[in-house]
Design a protein around this motif. Structure first.
Motif, PDB file in Angstrom:
ATOM      1  N   VAL A   1      42.546  43.375  24.021  1.00  0.00           N
ATOM      2  CA  VAL A   1      43.892  44.144  24.000  1.00  0.00           C
ATOM      3  C   VAL A   1      44.553  43.403  22.993  1.00  0.00           C
ATOM      4  CG1 VAL A   1      44.092  44.820  26.312  1.00  0.00           C
ATOM      5  CG2 VAL A   1      44.736  42.773  25.838  1.00  0.00           C
ATOM      6  N   ARG A   2      45.526  44.146  22.461  1.00  0.00           N
ATOM      7  CA  ARG A   2      46.506  43.555  21.271  1.00  0.00           C
ATOM      8  C   ARG A   2      47.775  43.426  22.035  1.00  0.00           C
ATOM      9  NH1 ARG A   2      44.845  42.986  16.186  1.00  0.00           N
ATOM     10  NH2 ARG A   2      42.830  43.789  15.340  1.00  0.00           N
ATOM     11  N   LEU A   3      48.342  42.442  21.823  1.00  0.00           N
ATOM     12  CA  LEU A   3      49.721  42.125  22.404  1.00  0.00           C
ATOM     13  C   LEU A   3      50.870  41.608  21.684  1.00  0.00           C
ATOM     14  CD1 LEU A   3      48.021  40.333  25.547  1.00  0.00           C
ATOM     15  CD2 LEU A   3      48.974  42.321  25.607  1.00  0.00           C
TER      16      LEU A   3
ATOM     17  N   PRO B   1      54.376  41.562  19.114  1.00  0.00           N
ATOM     18  CA  PRO B   1      54.786  42.009  17.960  1.00  0.00           C
ATOM     19  C   PRO B   1      53.920  41.810  16.681  1.00  0.00           C
ATOM     20  CG  PRO B   1      56.214  40.130  18.422  1.00  0.00           C
ATOM     21  CD  PRO B   1      55.490  40.571  19.588  1.00  0.00           C
ATOM     22  N   ASN B   2      52.895  40.712  16.884  1.00  0.00           N
ATOM     23  CA  ASN B   2      52.107  40.437  16.058  1.00  0.00           C
ATOM     24  C   ASN B   2      50.579  41.202  16.203  1.00  0.00           C
ATOM     25  OD1 ASN B   2      53.289  39.054  13.513  1.00  0.00           O
ATOM     26  ND2 ASN B   2      53.680  37.443  15.327  1.00  0.00           N
ATOM     27  N   LYS B   3      50.616  41.960  17.387  1.00  0.00           N
ATOM     28  CA  LYS B   3      49.350  42.524  17.836  1.00  0.00           C
ATOM     29  C   LYS B   3      48.231  41.381  18.015  1.00  0.00           C
ATOM     30  CE  LYS B   3      50.892  46.807  17.470  1.00  0.00           C
ATOM     31  NZ  LYS B   3      52.500  46.694  17.936  1.00  0.00           N
TER      32      LYS B   3
ATOM     33  N   VAL C   1      45.303  39.494  19.579  1.00  0.00           N
ATOM     34  CA  VAL C   1      43.964  39.644  20.114  1.00  0.00           C
ATOM     35  C   VAL C   1      43.420  38.728  21.274  1.00  0.00           C
ATOM     36  CG1 VAL C   1      41.408  40.323  19.800  1.00  0.00           C
ATOM     37  CG2 VAL C   1      42.998  40.728  18.244  1.00  0.00           C
TER      38      VAL C   1
ATOM     39  N   SER D   1      41.060  40.340  13.844  1.00  0.00           N
ATOM     40  CA  SER D   1      40.483  40.837  15.080  1.00  0.00           C
ATOM     41  C   SER D   1      39.650  40.053  15.610  1.00  0.00           C
ATOM     42  CB  SER D   1      39.463  42.178  14.488  1.00  0.00           C
ATOM     43  OG  SER D   1      40.335  43.100  13.660  1.00  0.00           O
TER      44      SER D   1
END
Length: 309
Positions: free
Chosen positions: A9-11, A13-15, A17, A180
């Motif tokens: 999952v990406r979480l 504000p900075n996504k 991983v 990623s």
């Protein structure tokens, strides 16, 4: 990934991983009771974390080398260990194996530790417990960073050895550059601590400085932790922290973890957790074109920050 991960999952504000399994721990980590007496070592993976942990623990415990024979993950546990590795499907296949408490539930293990607690995490600033982010608790935080190219090479070997990555190096570099991989993206991780480096409870270290002037970094860290070391003690600790000593020290070299992976065929790659410990190791494996690509990416992300490696 051989059964440890069921997705990502990406979480935030900075996504960032993270493994899907992290979500089962996210709220507990967010609401974790932090203590002002805690000592945290925070880093992106493969930037000198284990080295910094051992240095901080031995200094903080008045050079208790006997106590330092206890495995590092027991005395300096990894907060995000359990969220990283989901053994639900694996354990039934190896009934004679029991996970240590600091692996089975690393969050509870840390919650139950007596003070002062020594805590390791790779979580970026935005995923740290709320009490750290809002400043209501101010534990001592040592952040260690390393140049991106050597970090990428080291992380590649780590992922093959401990996480079951089976792709090639070029594809891995694309994942690294593209933000990623687990705990990515890389630069927000580093720069969020770099910009806080002047706060009283934060010490920002570089892997390259540990290599270039270990005694100097030991003195700096001792001062940060409120400890006074004489020259003889600095020399003894420098020897204990040398790469050769660390590589052969079962309390810190994670050989036990790699042996378990091999014994139960969880990961097929060969190698050692502590591999080379060099600065500039990337030159041996990266093509000139790939180095150029990294250099442009580094220059772009560090522009105006004042941070150099």
């Amino acid at each position: 990934m051989p059964g440890f991960r069921k997705g990502y999952v990406r979480l935030g504000p900075n996504k960032v991983v993270m493994p899907l399994y992290y979500l089962e721990f996210a709220e507990r980590i967010e609401d974790m009771k932090v203590r002002d007496s805690d000592i945290w070592v925070i880093s992106h993976p493969k930037t000198g974390t284990t080295w910094t942990q051992e240095m901080a623990w031995v200094i903080g415990n008045d050079l208790d080398f006997e106590g330092a024979k206890t495995p590092l993950p027991e005395r300096f546990p990894f907060l995000d260990h359990s969220p990283l590795f989901d053994y639900t499907d694996i354990l039934p296949k190896i009934p004679d194996f029991k996970l240590p408490d600091f692996v089975n539930d690393s969050v509870s293990y840390i919650e139950n530790m007596p003070s002062p607690r020594y805590i390791k995490t790779h979580l970026p600033w935005e995923l740290l417990p709320k009490q750290i982010r809002d400043g209501s608790k101010k534990p001592k935080i040592i952040y260690v960073a390393r140049n991106a190219k050597d970090t990428c090479v080291s992380y590649y070997h780590h992922c093959k050895l401990l996480e079951g990555y089976t792709g090639n190096f070029e594809d891995y570099c694309k994942l690294f550059l593209g933000g990623s991989l687990c705990f990515a993206p890389f630069w927000p991780h580093v720069l969020n601590f770099w910009k806080r480096r002047d706060e009283q409870n934060i010490l920002f270290l570089k892997f390259e400085d540990l290599k270039k002037d270990l005694p100097g970094v030991i003195k700096k860290t001792a001062d940060f932790l409120g400890k006074d070391l004489n020259e003889d003690q600095v020399e003894v600790l420098s020897n204990h922290l040398s790469f050769a000593s660390m590589k052969n020290n079962r309390a810190v070299n994670y050989e036990a973890a790699t042996e378990i992976n091999r014994k139960f065929n969880l990961v097929l790659a060969e190698g050692q957790f502590m591999r080379s410990g060099k600065v500039g190791n990337y030159k041996e494996v990266m093509s000139p074109e790939l180095i150029d690509k990294f250099d442009c990416w580094i220059q772009e992300n560090l522009a105006g920050s004042g941070l150099t490696f």
